[in-house]
Each structure stands twice: as structure tokens, then as C-alpha cells.
Design a protein around this motif. Structure first.
Motif, PDB file in Angstrom:
ATOM      1  N   LYS A 133       0.855  -1.193   0.000  1.00 41.01           N
ATOM      2  CA  LYS A 133       0.000   0.000   0.000  1.00 41.01           C
ATOM      3  C   LYS A 133       0.887   1.238   0.000  1.00 41.01           C
ATOM      4  N   GLN A 134       0.354   2.326  -0.580  1.00 36.14           N
ATOM      5  CA  GLN A 134       1.110   3.588  -0.568  1.00 36.14           C
ATOM      6  C   GLN A 134       0.218   4.716  -0.054  1.00 36.14           C
ATOM      7  N   VAL A 135       0.795   5.524   0.818  1.00 40.10           N
ATOM      8  CA  VAL A 135       0.148   6.754   1.275  1.00 40.10           C
ATOM      9  C   VAL A 135       1.182   7.859   1.132  1.00 40.10           C
ATOM     10  N   ALA A 136       0.803   8.948   0.463  1.00 42.23           N
ATOM     11  CA  ALA A 136       1.725  10.070   0.269  1.00 42.23           C
ATOM     12  C   ALA A 136       1.529  11.110   1.360  1.00 42.23           C
ATOM     13  N   VAL A 137       2.595  11.843   1.654  1.00 46.49           N
ATOM     14  CA  VAL A 137       2.512  12.986   2.566  1.00 46.49           C
ATOM     15  C   VAL A 137       3.097  14.199   1.857  1.00 46.49           C
ATOM     16  N   TRP A 138       2.340  15.300   1.851  1.00 43.15           N
ATOM     17  CA  TRP A 138       2.868  16.568   1.342  1.00 43.15           C
ATOM     18  C   TRP A 138       3.259  17.402   2.549  1.00 43.15           C
ATOM     19  N   PRO A 139       4.570  17.684   2.728  1.00 36.39           N
ATOM     20  CA  PRO A 139       5.024  18.312   3.972  1.00 36.39           C
ATOM     21  C   PRO A 139       4.903  19.835   3.985  1.00 36.39           C
ATOM     22  N   ALA A 140       4.407  20.429   2.897  1.00 31.10           N
ATOM     23  CA  ALA A 140       4.231  21.883   2.850  1.00 31.10           C
ATOM     24  C   ALA A 140       2.737  22.194   2.810  1.00 31.10           C
ATOM     25  N   LYS A 212      -1.005  10.779 -10.300  1.00 31.87           N
ATOM     26  CA  LYS A 212      -1.874  10.229 -11.359  1.00 31.87           C
ATOM     27  C   LYS A 212      -2.544   8.943 -10.899  1.00 31.87           C
ATOM     28  N   ASN A 213      -1.805   8.153 -10.110  1.00 34.03           N
ATOM     29  CA  ASN A 213      -2.381   6.925  -9.564  1.00 34.03           C
ATOM     30  C   ASN A 213      -3.288   7.311  -8.389  1.00 34.03           C
ATOM     31  N   PRO A 214      -4.421   6.631  -8.229  1.00 35.58           N
ATOM     32  CA  PRO A 214      -5.282   6.934  -7.079  1.00 35.58           C
ATOM     33  C   PRO A 214      -4.486   6.718  -5.786  1.00 35.58           C
ATOM     34  N   ILE A 215      -4.364   7.744  -4.996  1.00 36.84           N
ATOM     35  CA  ILE A 215      -3.516   7.662  -3.808  1.00 36.84           C
ATOM     36  C   ILE A 215      -4.014   8.652  -2.765  1.00 36.84           C
ATOM     37  N   ILE A 216      -3.879   8.268  -1.487  1.00 38.33           N
ATOM     38  CA  ILE A 216      -4.190   9.208  -0.405  1.00 38.33           C
ATOM     39  C   ILE A 216      -3.019  10.173  -0.271  1.00 38.33           C
ATOM     40  N   VAL A 217      -3.309  11.473  -0.192  1.00 36.05           N
ATOM     41  CA  VAL A 217      -2.273  12.486   0.021  1.00 36.05           C
ATOM     42  C   VAL A 217      -2.565  13.192   1.345  1.00 36.05           C
ATOM     43  N   LEU A 218      -1.766  12.888   2.360  1.00 33.39           N
ATOM     44  CA  LEU A 218      -1.930  13.527   3.672  1.00 33.39           C
ATOM     45  C   LEU A 218      -1.293  14.909   3.659  1.00 33.39           C
ATOM     46  N   CYS A 219      -1.951  15.859   4.325  1.00 28.38           N
ATOM     47  CA  CYS A 219      -1.393  17.205   4.418  1.00 28.38           C
ATOM     48  C   CYS A 219      -1.636  17.752   5.818  1.00 28.38           C
ATOM     49  N   ASN A 220      -0.587  18.348   6.393  1.00 29.36           N
ATOM     50  CA  ASN A 220      -0.677  18.897   7.741  1.00 29.36           C
ATOM     51  C   ASN A 220      -1.366  20.266   7.687  1.00 29.36           C
ATOM     52  N   THR A 221      -2.676  20.229   7.425  1.00 26.51           N
ATOM     53  CA  THR A 221      -3.489  21.429   7.393  1.00 26.51           C
ATOM     54  C   THR A 221      -4.898  21.038   7.790  1.00 26.51           C
ATOM     55  N   TYR A 222      -5.788  21.998   7.868  1.00 32.40           N
ATOM     56  CA  TYR A 222      -7.203  21.660   8.006  1.00 32.40           C
ATOM     57  C   TYR A 222      -7.972  22.352   6.895  1.00 32.40           C
ATOM     58  N   TYR A 223      -9.051  21.727   6.481  1.00 31.72           N
ATOM     59  CA  TYR A 223      -9.733  22.103   5.251  1.00 31.72           C
ATOM     60  C   TYR A 223     -10.098  23.580   5.229  1.00 31.72           C
ATOM     61  N   GLU A 224     -10.591  24.111   6.349  1.00 32.78           N
ATOM     62  CA  GLU A 224     -11.062  25.497   6.379  1.00 32.78           C
ATOM     63  C   GLU A 224      -9.945  26.516   6.182  1.00 32.78           C
ATOM     64  N   CYS A 357       8.526  31.525   8.001  1.00 30.65           N
ATOM     65  CA  CYS A 357       7.270  31.067   7.387  1.00 30.65           C
ATOM     66  C   CYS A 357       7.372  29.703   6.713  1.00 30.65           C
ATOM     67  N   GLY A 358       8.251  28.822   7.221  1.00 27.61           N
ATOM     68  CA  GLY A 358       8.191  27.428   6.782  1.00 27.61           C
ATOM     69  C   GLY A 358       6.842  26.847   7.202  1.00 27.61           C
ATOM     70  N   TRP A 359       6.392  25.803   6.513  1.00 28.00           N
ATOM     71  CA  TRP A 359       5.035  25.316   6.781  1.00 28.00           C
ATOM     72  C   TRP A 359       4.877  24.765   8.195  1.00 28.00           C
ATOM     73  N   ASN A 360       5.884  24.040   8.698  1.00 30.78           N
ATOM     74  CA  ASN A 360       5.788  23.523  10.072  1.00 30.78           C
ATOM     75  C   ASN A 360       5.613  24.668  11.058  1.00 30.78           C
ATOM     76  N   SER A 361       6.457  25.698  10.915  1.00 26.83           N
ATOM     77  CA  SER A 361       6.367  26.848  11.812  1.00 26.83           C
ATOM     78  C   SER A 361       5.029  27.569  11.644  1.00 26.83           C
ATOM     79  N   THR A 362       4.574  27.679  10.407  1.00 26.01           N
ATOM     80  CA  THR A 362       3.288  28.342  10.150  1.00 26.01           C
ATOM     81  C   THR A 362       2.162  27.624  10.881  1.00 26.01           C
TER      82      THR A 362
END
Length: 458
Positions: A133-140, A212-224, A357-362
Motif C-alpha cells: 500500500k502507498q500513502v503520500a505525505v505533502w510536507p508543505a 496520477k495513480n489513485p492515492i491518499i495524500v496527507l497534508c498537515n493542514t485543516y480544510y477550512e 514562514c516554513g510550513w511547520n512553523s506556520t
């Protein structure tokens, strides 16, 4: 009988990537998922060196390492084009070998899923090749991913060329709800370094192949926080702000030992009185700019906690402060090499966050309702500044003078303007409340994380 689920988490070997991945790994372990965390040997040595013995004993994940092929390379050269070439050419094979070794020695609980960094999409290609299985993470932030996914159209319409350089001097707009990019703000742009820009651009372009392949992309944010960018990303699962699991006493994934004396110093300061200054793990300053920053803090008259990383001054092995600076600020300034940032930002004495203003710090600033003074350095940081200042209205930017320097007077003025701006403080508190709702029972990120755990445990 189904085998138990065992996740391998693989970040890109950089401080700003390892830290959120480590937090994700701890959160998964806290929810009962077996997690192995794979770093390059160089990075693992730094992390272990920065961990206390208590952290090591209580660590709920297994740390393993694999070669990045740069063992003979001096530490100061482990960056830029050389590291990126190794990421592409050497590390995929070594990661595959590592998975095979783990599965041979742990045949009752073999790796069943790889959670990989989308900036090094080969981690997910290795998983696909091995039938995992593959799960992607976008760190920004999600906007920078939305931009990367738009690259083919930008090339097709003649906005950028095949090296990522802009063909037309025009603003790039993905939607009316997303801040525009100037040509020099694109995340892969590296002025004066065409070879590095080409490599970074190819990495950004390669993300399109992975997604392009169906994949979950996790992102350290919230939708709103940025619903418009999230809506442009197929498979995105916002799970942030990722909380620190304090009862696990986790190591932070930090490459440097954190100086916790700053917390007891903060305890002695009045509420809402201290400026926290930290520019992440890569920002560097000329000696002249470093002096102006120091003198601006002195002129401001405010108490401050300043993180001065080793080698933060270009071309110098250690920083040189302006004459008598340390004596003048001794009663109201604290300087450390590295700080437990989330604990600092959560402290009641902090009034604002002077940040790159790096994403983690943000996300850490947003989570704690702290207004920002923004000084972006590279990559997506310029984009994050626009969200902070223009979209969320929780911060101010700094302006360079005619010599390309941010002056002490500019720093003093902007600090004053920020700490006296009640509207920004209210906006920052509102963002913090929204963030807390999102990760609380029934919130969007809470439910998304629950569905992730269910998927990994299936």
C-alpha cells in the motif's frame, strides 16, 4: 489469517520534512499502528544524538536507517544538487533492500504499507513495485502542491518552459481564492543556479506522475484554512494541525538538541510580552544583515527569545554580535541554539512569532494563536507569507531597503505595529479555535485521521 499491519514511514532527509513525519508516526503509534521510521544513516545519527535517554526508552516507533550513498561527503556539502542526485539515483535501491531485510527478519509482521514523502516520490514507486500500500505525505502547504500539479498546463500554455523558468512576466493565478505567484516566487526557482533549479523543477514535475495513480495524500493542514487549494488536489486528506502527543514524551525529530532552559526563562516573563524569533533549519544571513536583525531587536525595547542556529551567518563558523549587544540585552533577551518550538509558542508569555514562514512553523504558530512577523527565505515560504498576511490577516511582512537589507528601523517599526495590532491578535485566536475544532472529536481532521487509521489497519 490476515497479517498485522506494519507501516514504514519514509521522509525526505531534511529537518523540515523529518519533523512532521515523526509527529505523524507518533500519532499513528498512539492509535495502535505498528510503525517503523526510515531515515538516511546521516539523519538518524543526528536524531539519535539530539534525543535524551528517556526519549529513546519511551519511543513507540522503531527507528531504522539506510545509506544515502554520500558517506564520503563532508557534512557541509550534503545539500543542493549533490544530495538531490543521490536521492534519485542511490536511495531508491537502498530503500528496497531495507524493506526486504525488515520483511525477512520480521516475517510475522512484514511491512504492508509505505507512507512516503511526495517530494521524493520514488519512495511510493518502490512501494508500488513491491506490491505494498502507498500513502503520500505533502510536507508543505496545499497551495504549493496545487501549483506543482498545475505544471503540465503551465508548460502547455507557454507560461513556463521545460526548465521551470517563466516565459512571460505575468502573475500566475490558480483560482480567485488562492494568492497569485510572481515569476520569482515559484517554489523551484533558484536564481543564479540553473542546474539546481532544473533538478528541483523535475522533482516538482515528477509529483504529477505519482498523483496520477489513485492515492491518499496527507497534508498537515485543516480544510477550512485553505479549502480552495485542497479542492484542487485529488485524494487529499487534511489531518492537521498534527498534535504533539505529550503523554508519549516524543522526540521531535530534531537534528539539534533542544535547549529547554528557555522555558523556565519564559516562566519568569509577563504574559504576552516576549517576541520569539526563529528562522528554521536552512535560513542564513550575511554578517551585515545579522547585525541589523540584532540591533532591530535591541531598538524594539521588547523582551525576546532568539534561536541562533550554528552557522546561521554566511561564511562564518560562529556568529558575531554587534559590539556590546549581549551586555545591553542581557536583562531582557535569551539566545539559544535550538528551542522546543511548540512548547515555546504555547507559552503565555509569547506575544508574536518572528518567522521564516516554513510550513511547520506556520502551522505551529496558527495552532497557538500567535501573530507573525514574516521574513521568508526560500521555496514555499513566500507563498505561506501571503496566506499569513493577505488571506488570514494574522501577520506583517518586512520590506527591504535599496541595498537589499532589512534594516534595524524596519524591524523595530514592524514589531511595534504587530504587537499593538488587536485585530491581528483576534484573527490569530480565531484560527487557533478553528484548528482546535478540526482536530477535536467530530472535526474534519479528526475524522480524516480516524479514516486513515482504519485504512492502514484494514
Amino acid at each position: 489469517m490476515d497479517l498485522p499491519q506494519h507501516v514504514l514511514v519514509v521522509p525526505s532527509p531534511a529537518q523540515g520534512h523529518v519533523k512532521p513525519f515523526m509527529k505523524l508516526a507518533y500519532n499513528l503509534a498512539y492509535h495502535g499502528i505498528k510503525v517503523t521510521f526510515a531515515n538516511s544513516e546521516f539523519v538518524e545519527a543526528k536524531i539519535l544524538g539530539a534525543m535524551s535517554e528517556a526519549d529513546k526508552e519511551q519511543c513507540p516507533i522503531r527507528l531504522v536507517s539506510y545509506s544515502d550513498g554520500l558517506e564520503a561527503c563532508p557534512a557541509e556539502e550534503r545539500n543542493g544538487a549533490r544530495l538531490i542526485a543521490s536521492l534519485k539515483e542511490v536511495m531508491p535501491k537502498n530503500l528496497e533492500k531495507l524493506i526486504e531485510q525488515i520483511n525477512q527478519s520480521d516475517n510475522k509482521e512484514p511491512i504492508t504499507c509505505v507512507i512516503g514523502d511526495l517530494t521524493v516520490g520514488w519512495t511510493l514507486e518502490v512501494a508500488r513495485k513491491m506490491g505494498l500500500k502507498q500513502v503520500a505525505v505533502w510536507p508543505a502547504g496545499p497551495a504549493s502542491l496545487a501549483l506543482a500539479l498545475r505544471i503540465p498546463q503551465l508548460i502547455e500554455t507557454g507560461v513556463i518552459d521545460e526548465n521551470g523558468s517563466t516565459m512571460k512576466n505575468e502573475l500566475i493565478c490558480l483560482s480567485e481564492e488562492i494568492p497569485v505567484w510572481n515569476s520569482w516566487e515559484l517554489t523551484w526557482i533558484s536564481p543564479g543556479k540553473p542546474a539546481l533549479q532544473k533538478i528541483l523543477f523535475d522533482f516538482s514535475l515528477a509529483i504529477n506522475q505519482v498523483v496520477k495513480n489513485p492515492i491518499i495524500v496527507l497534508c498537515n493542514t485543516y480544510y477550512e484554512l485553505d479549502s480552495s487549494s485542497c479542492a484542487m488536489i485529488p485524494g487529499i486528506l487534511p489531518i492537521g494541525p498534527l498534535p504533539a502527543i505529550s503523554n508519549l514524551n516524543p522526540c521531535s525529530g530534531s537534528f539539534l538538541s533542544q535547549d529547554s532552559t528557555c522555558l523556565s526563562w519564559l516562566d519568569k516573563q509577563p504574559p504576552n510580552s516576549v517576541i520569539y524569533i526563529a528562522f528554521g533549519s536552512t535560513a542564513m544571513f550575511s554578517q551585515k544583515q545579522f547585525d541589523e536583525l540584532a540591533l532591530g531587536l535591541e531598538l524594539s525595547g521588547h523582551s525576546f527569545l532568539w534561536v541562533v542556529r550554528p552557522n546561521i551567518v554566511t561564511g562564518s563558523s560562529h556568529e558575531h554580535y554587534p559590539d556590546n549587544f549581549l551586555e545591553k540585552i542581557a536583562s531582557r533577551g535569551k539566545i539559544v541554539e535550538w528551542a522546543p518550538q511548540e512548547k515555546v509558542l504555547a507559552h503565555s508569555s509569547i506575544s508574536c512569532f518572528f518567522s521564516h514562514c516554513g510550513w511547520n512553523s506556520t502551522m505551529e504558530g496558527v495552532s497557538n494563536g500567535v501573530p507573525f512577523l514574516c521574513w521568508p527565505y526560500v521555496w514555499d515560504q513566500f507563498d505561506n507569507k501571503k496566506y499569513i498576511c493577505e488571506m488570514w490577516k494574522v501577520g506583517l511582512g518586512l520590506d527591504y531597503d535599496e541595498d537589499g537589507i532589512i534594516s534595524r528601523h524596519e524591524i523595530k517599526t514592524k514589531i511595534h505595529n504587530l504587537v499593538t495590532n488587536d485585530g491581528m491578535k483576534m484573527n490569530a485566536r480565531k484560527l487557533m479555535e478553528d484548528a482546535k475544532k478540526s482536530v477535536s472529536h467530530g472535526g474534519g481532521s479528526y475524522e480524516n485521521f480516524k479514516s486513515l487509521v482504519k485504512y492502514l489497519g484494514a
